[in-house]
Scaffold this active site. Structure first.
Site, PDB file in Angstrom:
ATOM      1  N   CYS A 104       6.822 -18.284  21.639  1.00  0.00           N
ATOM      2  CA  CYS A 104       6.592 -19.735  21.689  1.00  0.00           C
ATOM      3  C   CYS A 104       5.202 -20.079  21.143  1.00  0.00           C
ATOM      4  O   CYS A 104       5.027 -20.123  19.933  1.00  0.00           O
ATOM      5  CB  CYS A 104       6.801 -20.263  23.097  1.00  0.00           C
ATOM      6  N   SER A 105       4.231 -20.280  22.005  1.00  0.00           N
ATOM      7  CA  SER A 105       2.943 -20.768  21.521  1.00  0.00           C
ATOM      8  C   SER A 105       1.785 -20.262  22.368  1.00  0.00           C
ATOM      9  O   SER A 105       0.744 -20.918  22.443  1.00  0.00           O
ATOM     10  CB  SER A 105       2.951 -22.296  21.525  1.00  0.00           C
ATOM     11  N   CYS A 106       1.933 -19.106  23.045  1.00  0.00           N
ATOM     12  CA  CYS A 106       0.894 -18.614  23.946  1.00  0.00           C
ATOM     13  C   CYS A 106      -0.401 -18.350  23.168  1.00  0.00           C
ATOM     14  O   CYS A 106      -0.399 -17.640  22.167  1.00  0.00           O
ATOM     15  CB  CYS A 106       1.365 -17.360  24.664  1.00  0.00           C
ATOM     16  N   CYS A 122       2.178 -15.497  19.001  1.00  0.00           N
ATOM     17  CA  CYS A 122       3.117 -15.515  20.122  1.00  0.00           C
ATOM     18  C   CYS A 122       4.491 -15.584  19.487  1.00  0.00           C
ATOM     19  O   CYS A 122       4.863 -16.617  18.939  1.00  0.00           O
ATOM     20  CB  CYS A 122       2.903 -16.704  21.055  1.00  0.00           C
TER      21      CYS A 122
HETATM   22 FE    FE Z   1       4.181 -18.438  23.934  1.00  0.00          FE
END
Ligand code: FE
Length: 193
Positions: free
Chosen positions: A101-103, A98
């Site tokens: 961010c952190s998906c 991602c």
């Molecule tokens: Fe993300």
């Protein structure tokens, strides 16, 4: 649980009260989502991968509609973004990141590993995927193309790795034990120990 203990929990509590005041989401929905993520683990994804390795119909479904394929194995996907599954072949290897961010496919794999959220991984996965793989000990033939897949808030990705050699006749349960979270992100490939 005491929500007010840490600054980020005060922010969470404030956000929660605004969202429920506006009728956008209820506390019950938030806590259900947290519970689903806490129940999830890489073993769920490993079951999907192992089934796809032995069952061509399931493999086709998995690649067509990851969410449906997860639900077929009783994995809770309600409320989660759609799940895409990228299939590794001898010609193409997929690496999931991602960039924003952190998906991460949390409904299936649980919480992402700490490094997945790091600025270093997010930047380098795109700039130098082969270098990132080498650091994980994953050295692919030069002829294998690396495709970096961007996981987003709208669409989460996981990898269907190549089935390791010398596993002919193995049961799904035994195959599933070979598959780790890192294999389903694509930084590593499953191996027979
Ligand atoms: Fe993300």
């Amino acid at each position: 649980m005491k929500w007010e203990q840490y600054p980020e929990e005060r922010v969470f509590a404030a956000l929660r009260s605004v969202l429920s005041a506006k009728g956008l989401v209820t506390d019950a929905e938030i806590f259900e989502t947290i519970a689903v993520t806490e129940r999830a683990s890489p073993e769920q994804g490993a079951r999907m991968v192992a089934k796809a390795w032995v069952d061509p119909d399931y493999r086709a479904l998995l690649l067509r509609d990851g969410t449906r394929a997860a639900e077929l194995l009783n994995i809770t996907m309600r409320g989660a973004p759609p799940l895409g599954v990228a299939e590794n072949t001898p010609d193409v290897h997929h690496l999931v990141v991602c960039t924003l961010c952190s998906c991460y496919p949390r409904a299936v794999l649980g919480y992402p590993p700490f490094w997945y959220k790091s600025v270093a991984y997010r930047a380098r996965a795109v700039r130098d995927p082969r270098g990132v793989l080498a650091e994980w000990g994953t050295v692919l033939p030069e002829s294998t193309r690396i495709r970096v897949v961007d996981s987003t808030a709208d669409y989460r990705w996981m990898v269907l790795p190549l089935r390791p050699a010398n596993t002919e006749g193995w049961s799904e349960e035994r195959l599933a034990k070979l598959v780790r979270a890192t294999d389903m992100i694509g930084v590593t490939v499953p191996k027979v120990p």
